[in-house]
Design a protein around this motif. Structure first.
Motif, mmCIF file in Angstrom:
data_model
loop_
_atom_site.group_PDB
_atom_site.id
_atom_site.type_symbol
_atom_site.label_atom_id
_atom_site.label_comp_id
_atom_site.label_asym_id
_atom_site.label_seq_id
_atom_site.Cartn_x
_atom_site.Cartn_y
_atom_site.Cartn_z
ATOM 1 N N ILE B 516 8.617 41.846 20.233
ATOM 2 C CA ILE B 516 9.468 42.282 21.130
ATOM 3 C C ILE B 516 8.941 43.527 21.937
ATOM 4 C CG2 ILE B 516 11.255 40.874 20.847
ATOM 5 C CD1 ILE B 516 12.974 43.289 20.060
ATOM 6 N N ALA B 517 9.317 44.006 23.093
ATOM 7 C CA ALA B 517 9.214 45.484 23.591
ATOM 8 C C ALA B 517 9.818 46.359 22.723
ATOM 9 C CB ALA B 517 9.518 45.390 24.969
ATOM 10 N N SER B 518 9.182 47.625 22.756
ATOM 11 C CA SER B 518 9.678 48.586 21.841
ATOM 12 C C SER B 518 11.225 49.186 22.707
ATOM 13 C CB SER B 518 9.015 50.067 21.807
ATOM 14 O OG SER B 518 7.659 49.534 20.880
ATOM 15 N N LEU B 519 12.047 49.764 21.490
ATOM 16 C CA LEU B 519 13.296 50.389 22.052
ATOM 17 C C LEU B 519 12.618 51.955 22.307
ATOM 18 C CD1 LEU B 519 16.159 50.857 22.588
ATOM 19 C CD2 LEU B 519 16.530 50.507 19.921
ATOM 20 N N HIS B 571 2.467 54.968 27.062
ATOM 21 C CA HIS B 571 1.989 54.580 25.569
ATOM 22 C C HIS B 571 3.406 53.823 24.974
ATOM 23 C CE1 HIS B 571 0.904 54.308 21.395
ATOM 24 N NE2 HIS B 571 1.905 54.744 21.029
ATOM 25 N N CYS B 572 4.575 54.400 25.063
ATOM 26 C CA CYS B 572 5.559 53.841 24.633
ATOM 27 C C CYS B 572 5.920 52.605 25.455
ATOM 28 C CB CYS B 572 6.839 54.833 24.470
ATOM 29 S SG CYS B 572 6.805 56.194 23.657
ATOM 30 N N LEU B 573 5.783 52.699 26.682
ATOM 31 C CA LEU B 573 6.044 51.338 27.335
ATOM 32 C C LEU B 573 5.212 50.238 26.992
ATOM 33 C CD1 LEU B 573 7.592 52.837 30.870
ATOM 34 C CD2 LEU B 573 8.946 51.770 29.017
ATOM 35 N N GLU B 574 3.939 50.576 26.545
ATOM 36 C CA GLU B 574 3.041 49.651 26.440
ATOM 37 C C GLU B 574 3.294 49.213 25.035
ATOM 38 O OE1 GLU B 574 -0.668 51.027 29.084
ATOM 39 O OE2 GLU B 574 -0.541 51.921 27.341
ATOM 40 N N SER B 575 4.040 49.995 24.216
ATOM 41 C CA SER B 575 4.161 49.399 22.750
ATOM 42 C C SER B 575 5.010 48.307 22.554
ATOM 43 C CB SER B 575 4.429 50.552 21.722
ATOM 44 O OG SER B 575 5.775 51.021 22.044
ATOM 45 N N TRP B 576 5.091 47.868 21.183
ATOM 46 C CA TRP B 576 5.931 46.727 20.866
ATOM 47 C C TRP B 576 6.620 46.873 19.409
ATOM 48 C CZ3 TRP B 576 0.798 45.901 21.791
ATOM 49 C CH2 TRP B 576 -0.123 45.397 20.780
ATOM 50 N N ASP B 577 7.727 46.424 19.052
ATOM 51 C CA ASP B 577 8.293 46.377 17.931
ATOM 52 C C ASP B 577 8.591 47.885 17.505
ATOM 53 O OD1 ASP B 577 8.803 43.635 17.884
ATOM 54 O OD2 ASP B 577 7.258 43.213 16.220
ATOM 55 N N ARG B 578 8.432 48.670 17.985
ATOM 56 C CA ARG B 578 8.806 49.924 17.499
ATOM 57 C C ARG B 578 10.089 50.659 18.239
ATOM 58 N NH1 ARG B 578 5.413 48.876 15.034
ATOM 59 N NH2 ARG B 578 3.271 49.120 15.219
ATOM 60 N N ILE B 579 10.473 51.628 17.417
ATOM 61 C CA ILE B 579 11.546 52.466 17.956
ATOM 62 C C ILE B 579 10.898 53.782 18.121
ATOM 63 C CG2 ILE B 579 13.974 53.726 17.566
ATOM 64 C CD1 ILE B 579 14.529 51.355 15.645
ATOM 65 N N ASN B 580 10.667 54.160 19.663
ATOM 66 C CA ASN B 580 9.866 55.514 20.126
ATOM 67 C C ASN B 580 11.128 56.401 20.487
ATOM 68 O OD1 ASN B 580 7.334 54.566 19.964
ATOM 69 N ND2 ASN B 580 7.757 52.947 21.642
#
Lengths: 788, 788
Positions: B516-519, B571-580
């Motif tokens: 899923i998209a990152s938080l 970068h964060c909005l392109e990432s997934w499964d992360r908590i940024n």
């Protein structure tokens, strides 16, 4: 009395308006003025602060309420505490406390004349001055108004066991949107009208937050009323903006509310029958945001809009702004309020109560001064008889429970000790406390209920926020308590802990604030023994959170067994102005120390366990350190294995109870000096450290130590699931086998055995995993292991 | 349809009871049985698990609701997602998903026969099996049921922009006591019936928590109804215990609720007029805890009491317990439910919907599979033109706001991006977003309201919990978002972050879960620039909290200026499964890097700023490191001072954007390898590190590095108040002068200057303090300082 819709004479109304104007005037002056506090000369640019800070929006409402509460106090001689949920409205709270003289008593240089006013207005939100929120520096406050959400739980905590106290708690409609506030209305189901005081919640429907309308101001009135009836209150609405009318309405509402409180208390305290839960009054006041402020600024709506939230207009170089400020201030007619000396005119001053009856001087607001030490029974009768380490089994928190029962019993008459928990008191094995008191409960009961009692001193609600808020309110008004909680879920109150730590730090710098009892946490059902509840219940990170607080305030204890837990708990209940975190197990576990040994061990906070070591005063080959009950068990099991398989290895066992001993003495008052630290851990030998929490926390504490690089820490690596207790340690490599393996890898003289040991331990762990997935429990040799 | 009180035929009732019995049977079997799943042989001790774990109390209620929701789906062909707030009732959720076949599709070895049942019952709460709570492993779940309080905000988040989805959200009466849940009922004021779906809250009045009654079960019915009317719902009560009657009541209630939802949506979607906020239906189901379980155990009340909360009886060696279990299981008549093969009988199975319509197979529950990348505009048009470092001033978050506006614009048609904030969107200077969308608002409006819109994609409520819960629900159903928050108050959701991190880790181990998209957090109004709000608003500890999570999941970025913020945010909005976690300033600050330079810098995450260094490839005398916007400013100001006063000193400036680069590569995927780390920081020179947060965090990250002992970190030391921006740094010794002083102390060749420098800097700081307390702002030379 309570049904007179116009209790005030026209003269009263005029006088009330003048007080209110004085409070509003001083509020605006604090936000804006650097000098010329009474506008005795034409307002100039240099009279205005260069940075304009503060929250005007909520302030006139707070001033209005303060005034009307003062009327009640004067007429009815009551003890009332004021909590400003919209604590950003400090200009108002400070103004009111100044008008009634308390501020000058606490801060003698802020005199009741022009020079004093000069200091008053300048200091606000100014470097070296006072913060922009109600805080520990504010006379009469037990509530920091920075973070929102906790006013009402503080209020309920404050009135517990204070039957003559009423807390008037203003809840902002912004704050009302927070979760903690939304559930804290249910405090009325835990309040005994017979033995505790009353809370008068006043919801201030101001309409706006920083930039948005508030929810409660934008629902139909029937929903609003239904909501608060549903919460169990009888709301009294006061709505409008014309001061003359509003004074009458508010006076009538206050008359009614206090009459209702009296009736409820009288009924509860004199009636012989079990009454139903009372429906307490509350007031809903709907007034314009920034009431009496400028209607418009630069052509845009200001009063009654979000633009009044903070400083309605700044940029004093903008044309018209200086004039607008001057007009606004003048609209309160300062010369009609203050005499030529700058002193509040006596007929206005007469509206304030006298002495301790002033809310700003209410003794409960400086609870430390009322605090009496707890009567704490000797530990000896409760201690486990430990003749020899590891031979006896005990459940630490259950042992503590028996002692807490008697702490409760000894102090029941003083009514100054409560135990709180989010529905986990029995799960955490503190059941014994219920032998001497009940669980506070004012809601409906049935005949098979279990230890529910209106006057119970165990407080349980499934809200960590509410438990924390109640306890803070209780401590801040001079009493004592213990909060027991599952370790993982105490993170729910991380932010509340921050705020309480900030309060304590600030209060210690306020000369007239007296120390309050410490905020004591017992965290059990901890990470290593939530194997049955699974990953969501496994988190030891609260320790990390707490140790970021000021060293003067934060303490973390990891008692390895029941007797050390007893000693630590007693110490914490005797301490003040601290946040003490105790992490302890509740499951049956081997017991290591007799009470005497535990007392000696806890006095140092850290020490060599000679009986488990075989270095006999010599330099050891390896130091096996441990902190926490499960890590201690695994360390000793590892030492057993080492003794058996590598009998010539010199092992020293160091156990840490007081985590802050690890930190440098320069960083923490409990920190060991470097010489002592090195004498325990050696300056250069490998240290295999089994730690209860996240391993890097230890590295963070010891980074200044000589031997830091040789510390190899095992702890929680965020690996968890529903499994067995021992498998939890294996998944995180905290188990005895991984500890042994690390010893073998780190001690040079064992290097040749590393390959063999690695294989043997790998085989053992595979065997264990297979056993566990087949039988659903740990192998008997793990379960039944005991120290010899 | 909605006014038929008995919608079911007698045959329906009989069949419904059989499904319900099947679900209850399998629930009890999962909690108790290790083998013999259908009781085909007499129950023996060895058929029962050695450790009995699980929560029976809430389970039959969940099973009952699941069945009745299935009826609606079959009859009305709906897309419904099931959220089990009492997620401890996983035995029920798992049983229901097994009965409708999905479980076997996801876990093919759990077949629809006796061997499959054998696996199903054994795996529950068993090592190597599945957890005891609804979790990422549970088909159809977007909600971990371990920590309580977030079900309803998850539900509201899930239906946003999903007009055809209905989330049936069961709220336990225990969970309902938590703060986050208590405020999440207000989600109905933010839900647009036209463009979003619907939530059907079902309050399950089970009566008890672990050991206490629940509040909502112990208030008069008129209060209960008033409370939910006050929250804006139309409650439908379903109360009783006789299954035959309850099936009719629940079927009628469901018919009514869904008809009401249809009517509201039809009205909103076809009507031309601005409708009032709809009053959505909800169901209140009052049934006995542990419904259909044993009435008594060992002579003590069990059904309808807290003793049914978990395992109603264990200790299977106690006389009668094995028989009691056998009787209990047999009471559901397993042979009437499953055929000789162990397969659910077809007439019962026919009660389940087909394919994707099964709640356990609803595509929204595996949102990663539905996720589409955001359309992200190129950064170039938004970047600040930085010709030379430090010459331009910009407000980082305002620059970001312009880009976010166009992210919003580009994705508005896809309806898959929302920006959330606790009433701080504009305060955090993201106002530009409101140019293209409104703030979601379904409550009352007035004509001078500011950007309120039912369909707005900015979500603002003064509840960090609700923002977080909405966003999690939105992400878990396949969409994207950004949560902007004051840095200090993001601690309010610490515990929710823990649970989301645990979800992500677990989900990554579940083969059919898609990423899923990152938080994404944007933390601004940060510790160094809350000088105006004071101590309560000053806390940088959220970073500490997040980095304890698994390295695969946690990312922390500290962009020093606007262009680096743009690069990091993209970068964060392109990432997934992360908590940024992005921490960035909102105040006007000097800009250092052009967009190109920012892209290069962020790609490494850390790097030498050659233009600020004078070591020219040589070994420096000192490394000046910085992370965060204010620390970077102070570091460069310190370097300026050093250049002027000690021109022969070789200084290297290292800036850190991606905090995790500091950690060892073995510990974090972003960690630098040791050679590269040493090439930046040298193996042995002093490193003066100016850090945004608590200094010890840096020590914790670098403890494995060769040069660890020479790191001297300046950061937040928990010293704060209402003051000026620069005074905040002075109080914590992060200011340029203290940095210079530390350089002089740590660089051997400057030792002789230490005494002089100490005195000079002391004098300077006294001068500054005097200026500040007189003027209320920093000295002009501090305010106007710029890099040359």
């Amino acid at each position: 009395m309570s049904d007179n819709p116009t209790p005030l004479s026209p003269d009263d109304v005029a006088l009330f308006t003048r007080w209110w104007f004085a409070a509003n005037y001083l509020s605006v002056a604090q936000i804006y003025l650097l000098a010329n506090p009474l506008l005795r000369e034409p307002l100039k640019r240099e009279h205005v602060k260069p940075r304009l800070l503060g929250h005007w929006g909520t302030t006139p409402g707070l001033n209005f309420l303060y005034l009307h509460l003062n009327r009640i106090i004067r007429q009815q001689d009551r003890s009332i505490l004021f909590i400003a949920g919209p604590g950003h409205g400090a200009p108002g709270v400070v103004a009111s406390t100044y008008l009634e003289g308390t501020y000058t008593e606490y801060f003698p240089d802020v005199t009741q004349d022009v020079p004093g006013l000069d200091r008053l207005v300048k200091q606000f939100s100014f470097p070296g001055g006072i913060p922009s929120h109600a805080a520990a520096t504010t006379p009469g406050s037990i509530h920091e108004g920075g973070e929102l959400g906790y006013s009402l739980s503080h209020a309920y905590g404050a009135v517990l066991d204070n039957p003559d106290l009423i807390v008037a708690c203003v809840v902002g409609d912004g704050e009302a949107e927070t979760g903690p506030l939304a559930t804290s209305w249910h405090g009325n189901k835990f309040l005994d009208p017979k033995t505790s005081g009353a809370v008068l919640p006043i919801l201030h429907l101001n309409g706006y937050k920083i930039a948005n309308p508030t929810i409660l101001a934008r629902i139909p009135e029937e929903e609003l009323i239904a909501l608060f009836r549903g919460y169990g209150y009888a709301p009294i609405l006061v709505e409008g903006h014309d001061p003359a009318i509003m004074h009458q309405k508010m006076a009538a509402a206050m008359d009614q509310a206090f009459a209702d409180i009296d009736a409820i208390q009288k009924d509860a305290r004199t009636g012989g029958t079990e009454a139903e839960r009372p429906v307490w009054p509350m007031i809903i006041m709907r007034t314009p945001k920034g009431w009496t402020g400028p209607k418009t600024v630069d052509g845009q709506r200001a009063e009654g809009y979000w633009r009044s939230h903070q400083v309605p207009f700044s940029d004093m170089d903008k044309p018209g702004h200086l004039e607008l400020l001057s007009e606004w201030l003048s609209s309160y007619r300062p010369d009609d309020l203050f005499d030529e000396n700058g002193t509040l005119r006596p007929e206005i001053r007469a509206l304030a109560p006298e002495g301790d009856r002033r809310m700003s001087a209410n003794p409960h607001a400086n609870g430390g001064a009322l605090k009496r030490p707890l009567r704490l029974p000797d530990l000896e009768p409760y201690a486990i008889d430990v003749q020899s380490p590891g031979k006896t089994t005990g459940e630490s928190t259950r042992v503590l429970g028996a002692w807490l029962r008697d702490v409760m019993k000894e102090n029941l008459a003083s009514r100054n000790f409560r135990v709180l928990s989010p529905d986990e008191n029995n799960s955490n094995r503190l059941n014994a406390v219920l032998d001497v008191t009940g669980r506070a409960w004012e809601a409906e009961t049935v005949d098979y209920d279990d230890h529910l009692a209106p006057d119970g001193h165990v407080m349980e609600i499934l809200s960590e926020h509410t438990c924390q808020g109640w306890l803070e309110g209780y401590l801040l008004t001079g009493r004592h308590g213990l909060f027991s909680c599952y370790e993982a879920f105490i993170h729910i109150v991380d932010s509340m802990v921050n705020q309480h730590a900030k309060w304590l730090k600030t209060a210690q710098e306020v000369p007239w604030r007296r120390p309050i009892a410490s905020l004591n946490y017992l965290l059990t059902s901890h990470v290593w023994r939530q194997d049955h509840n699974g990953f969501s219940h496994q988190d030891p990170g609260f320790i990390d959170h707490v140790i970021n607080k000021k060293a003067d305030i934060a303490r973390v204890y990891l008692p390895p067994d029941a007797n050390t837990l007893l000693v630590v708990a007693k110490h914490c209940l005797e301490s003040w102005d601290r946040i003490n975190v105790i992490v302890a197990g509740k499951q049956p576990e081997p017991q290591w120390l007799s009470l005497d040994a535990a007392i000696r061990h806890c006095a140092q906070g850290i020490g060599i366990w000679e009986w488990a070591s075989n270095d006999r005063g010599d330099v050891p080959d390896v130091v096996m350190a441990c902190a926490g009950d499960v890590p201690t068990l695994e360390t000793l099991a590892a030492v057993s294995l080492l003794r058996k398989h590598v009998p010539d290895l010199k092992v020293r066992v160091v156990n840490v109870v007081d985590l802050m001993t690890l930190e440098s003495k320069r960083q923490h008052p409990h920190g060991l000096d470097d010489a002592l630290f090195d004498s325990l851990f050696t300056p250069d030998k490998p240290v295999i450290f089994a730690f209860h929490g996240y391993p890097q926390l230890i590295h963070k504490l010891i980074y200044k130590r000589e031997n830091a690089r040789n510390f190899h820490v095992h702890g929680f690596r965020e690996e968890g699931t529903t499994t067995t207790p021992f498998d939890m340690t294996v998944r995180n490599e905290l188990d005895r086998f991984h500890l042994v393996l690390n010893v073998i890898r780190r001690v040079p003289k064992l290097a040749e055995r590393a390959a063999y040991a690695t294989q043997a331990i790998h085989d053992k762990l595979v065997e264990h995993r297979l056993y566990v997935t087949r039988h659903g429990e740990d192998m008997p040799e793990i379960r039944d292991w005991s120290w010899t």
